[in-house]
Design a protein around this motif. Structure first.
Motif, PDB file in Angstrom:
ATOM      1  N   TRP A 254      -0.385  -3.780  -8.494  1.00 37.59           N
ATOM      2  CA  TRP A 254      -1.782  -3.663  -8.028  1.00 37.59           C
ATOM      3  C   TRP A 254      -1.877  -2.995  -6.654  1.00 37.59           C
ATOM      4  CZ3 TRP A 254      -0.426  -7.302 -11.506  1.00 37.59           C
ATOM      5  CH2 TRP A 254      -1.306  -7.548 -12.578  1.00 37.59           C
TER       6      TRP A 254
ATOM      7  N   GLY B  76      -9.644   9.700 -14.452  1.00 41.47           N
ATOM      8  CA  GLY B  76      -9.395   8.779 -13.338  1.00 41.47           C
ATOM      9  C   GLY B  76      -9.379   9.494 -12.010  1.00 41.47           C
TER      10      GLY B  76
ATOM     11  N   TYR C 225      -7.745   7.684  -9.294  1.00 41.85           N
ATOM     12  CA  TYR C 225      -6.917   6.810  -8.472  1.00 41.85           C
ATOM     13  C   TYR C 225      -6.060   7.636  -7.546  1.00 41.85           C
ATOM     14  CZ  TYR C 225      -4.024   2.913  -7.177  1.00 41.85           C
ATOM     15  OH  TYR C 225      -3.384   1.939  -6.462  1.00 41.85           O
TER      16      TYR C 225
ATOM     17  N   HIS D  37      -1.050   6.694 -12.751  1.00 44.23           N
ATOM     18  CA  HIS D  37      -1.718   5.418 -12.582  1.00 44.23           C
ATOM     19  C   HIS D  37      -1.643   4.586 -13.867  1.00 44.23           C
ATOM     20  CE1 HIS D  37      -4.481   2.396 -11.260  1.00 44.23           C
ATOM     21  NE2 HIS D  37      -5.411   2.732 -12.152  1.00 44.23           N
ATOM     22  N   ALA D  38      -1.553   5.225 -15.008  1.00 42.73           N
ATOM     23  CA  ALA D  38      -1.489   4.503 -16.283  1.00 42.73           C
ATOM     24  C   ALA D  38      -0.195   3.697 -16.389  1.00 42.73           C
ATOM     25  CB  ALA D  38      -1.597   5.483 -17.450  1.00 42.73           C
TER      26      ALA D  38
ATOM     27  N   ASP E 244       1.316   1.986 -14.003  1.00 45.11           N
ATOM     28  CA  ASP E 244       1.046   0.707 -13.353  1.00 45.11           C
ATOM     29  C   ASP E 244       0.143  -0.171 -14.211  1.00 45.11           C
ATOM     30  OD1 ASP E 244       2.630   1.014 -11.144  1.00 45.11           O
ATOM     31  OD2 ASP E 244       1.050   1.852  -9.885  1.00 45.11           O
ATOM     32  N   LYS E 245      -0.858   0.455 -14.847  1.00 44.57           N
ATOM     33  CA  LYS E 245      -1.777  -0.324 -15.674  1.00 44.57           C
ATOM     34  C   LYS E 245      -1.059  -0.954 -16.859  1.00 44.57           C
ATOM     35  CE  LYS E 245      -4.891   2.866 -16.299  1.00 44.57           C
ATOM     36  NZ  LYS E 245      -6.149   3.510 -16.724  1.00 44.57           N
ATOM     37  N   TYR E 246      -0.169  -0.200 -17.499  1.00 51.86           N
ATOM     38  CA  TYR E 246       0.583  -0.757 -18.624  1.00 51.86           C
ATOM     39  C   TYR E 246       1.567  -1.836 -18.160  1.00 51.86           C
ATOM     40  CZ  TYR E 246      -1.241   3.113 -21.411  1.00 51.86           C
ATOM     41  OH  TYR E 246      -2.058   3.975 -22.058  1.00 51.86           O
TER      42      TYR E 246
ATOM     43  N   ARG F  64       1.171  -3.936 -15.781  1.00 54.97           N
ATOM     44  CA  ARG F  64       0.459  -5.180 -15.522  1.00 54.97           C
ATOM     45  C   ARG F  64       0.353  -6.064 -16.761  1.00 54.97           C
ATOM     46  NH1 ARG F  64      -4.607  -2.221 -12.509  1.00 54.97           N
ATOM     47  NH2 ARG F  64      -3.394  -1.262 -10.800  1.00 54.97           N
TER      48      ARG F  64
END
Length: 477
Positions: A299, A408, A410, A451-452, A454-456, A458
């Motif tokens: 995050w 995105g 980000y 950025h994807a 990091d999202k995955y 999580r």
């Protein structure tokens, strides 16, 4: 004339007094010599004495203790107690019962345990029978034990053992009129316990204390539990800090030695189940918290290198410290323990979180480098009327309204970064703008949404760790 006569009488009186004194001295000297001669004669024990003279006996040896009345009653000197009872006949049965007083320590490092117990032997020796009108037994301490035959018990696989001697030797011998004997002693013994630590700390251990005769085979001595499994009694107050004592039980087997033969052996088995709460607080909870702490980096902005890198390194070092601390208090076994599996899998999750950020940072750097090269190849886009309209028109840009939202922003400015990417896409698709540049959808091919990752992460990291915990606790619980 009278004076001369007085002097003569005085001289005669002095001469008579001197003679009497000499005679008295001679008589005293003779008396001393005679008394000395008589003393020497007594010291010689009567050797060379004259007929009729008295014979003096030697005084008895006071270093030898006389027999007590109880020993005379048991006729200790009338028998050879170096031999077992009924020697040459059938084996003598010796019953045993045990009262466990305490379990002191259980050591995984040394693979042993320490136990304090009352060991009691029962047998019959007719040589110790004595007459009694009221059938009352006699009780003795350790002094009589050294003068009679007792079973030569020892603890197999023991490392240390001793008989308590405070305030006196804790030994009791009770003899009954018919020759039955009870021999009891209080012993503390440290014996070996082979532990299987493959499920540590979710393990259950079974240890055994083994009792056997050292010299007498089963042809001479038949060792058995006096009342079967009821021969073993335990104190209800026995407790251990790390273990729950589940049960005690007894067995008996024959042990064979190639040099001496078969021996009766008695076993005291006790089962211990380890308390898990201590290890949950000291090992499992800290390891789980470190893994969860490593997920915080997912995050944090990927460009915040000073924030994410120290976080990952700190969690890795903490997990290494936990693993080292657990192994420091354990024996160096050659197999994997249950706690090792949990700690090392947790360590892998923490390490992968650091690797994940390294991958995100590297791909972001590669992406920025490609974008920089692409912008250098594009002509000036000042002639484009309204870039926003071109970005929204799907016929020109090839993107719909959802494409704009899903690309995105980000790590980019709110509008500039998105417009810059879309203008690059428009420029690549319009030959009038690019001139000599070959039309292609190169921007789409080179763009990677870092950025994807990091999202995955999580979702993937917590989900995988929860699945591992479910499998782990279902197997070892």
């Amino acid at each position: 004339m009278q004076v001369d006569a007085v002097l003569v009488l005085f001289c005669v009186w002095l001469a008579g007094a001197a003679g009497k004194m000499a005679q008295s001295r001679g008589h005293k000297l003779e008396t001393y010599k005679q008394s000395r001669s008589r003393r020497e004669t007594r010291m010689d024990g009567g050797g060379g004495h004259k007929s009729g003279s008295p014979i003096y006996k030697r005084s008895p040896d006071m270093t030898k203790s006389p027999m007590t009345k109880s020993e005379q009653l048991l006729r200790i000197d009338d028998h050879d107690f170096t031999m077992r009872p009924a020697f040459g006949g059938p084996p003598i049965p010796v019953g045993v019962d045990v009262q466990v007083e305490s379990l002191d320590t259980i050591s995984e490092v040394d693979m042993d345990f320490t136990m304090t117990l009352y060991l009691r032997h029962y047998w019959k020796d007719e040589r110790l029978s004595f007459p009694s009108t009221n059938n009352q037994s006699m009780t003795f301490d350790s002094r009589l034990v050294k003068k009679i035959w007792v079973p030569d018990m020892f603890f197999v696989h023991s490392k240390r053992s001793f008989i308590h001697d405070t305030t006196t030797d804790n030994v009791m011998l009770r003899v009954y009129p018919d020759g039955n004997v009870l021999y009891s002693l209080r012993v503390t013994v440290t014996a070996m316990c082979n532990m299987d630590l493959s499920r540590f700390p979710l393990d259950t251990q079974t240890c055994s204390l083994e009792i056997e005769s050292y010299a007498y085979t089963d042809d001479d001595l038949m060792l058995h539990w006096k009342k079967g499994n009821e021969s073993l009694n335990t104190d209800d107050r026995i407790s251990l800090s790390q273990f729950l004592i589940q049960k005690f039980h007894t067995t008996a087997k024959l042990a064979f030695y190639s040099s001496t033969g078969w021996y009766n052996r008695l076993y005291i088995h006790f089962t211990l189940r380890r308390h898990i709460f201590f290890f949950l607080l000291q090992t499992y909870f800290p390891a789980t918290l470190m893994v969860m702490l490593s997920w915080v980096s997912f995050w944090i902005d990927r460009r915040a290198v000073p924030a994410r890198v120290p976080l990952g390194i700190t969690t890795v070092l903490t997990m290494s410290t936990i693993i080292t601390g657990v192994n420091a208090s354990m024996p160096r076994v050659s197999y994997i323990k249950a706690v090792d599996i949990y700690l090392w899998v947790s360590f892998v999750f923490v390490f992968l979180s650091v690797i994940e950020y390294a991958a995100v940072n590297y791909l972001s750097t590669v992406q920025e480098r490609k974008e920089r090269k692409l912008r250098e190849r594009l002509p000036c886009t000042c002639g484009i009327g309204n870039p926003d309209d071109m970005m929204i028109d799907p016929q020109i840009t090839g993107y719909g309204s959802m494409d704009i939202n899903t690309t995105g922003n980000y790590g980019m400015p709110e509008n500039g970064g998105r417009q810059e990417r879309m203008l690059a896409q428009v420029a690549l698709n319009d030959p009038q703008i690019t001139g000599q540049v070959k039309p292609s959808r190169g921007y789409v091919n080179i763009w990677i949404d870092t950025h994807a990752i990091d999202k995955y992460s999580r979702v993937v990291f917590p989900g995988a760790y929860i699945l591992f915990n479910i499998i782990y606790w279902s197997i070892y619980s």
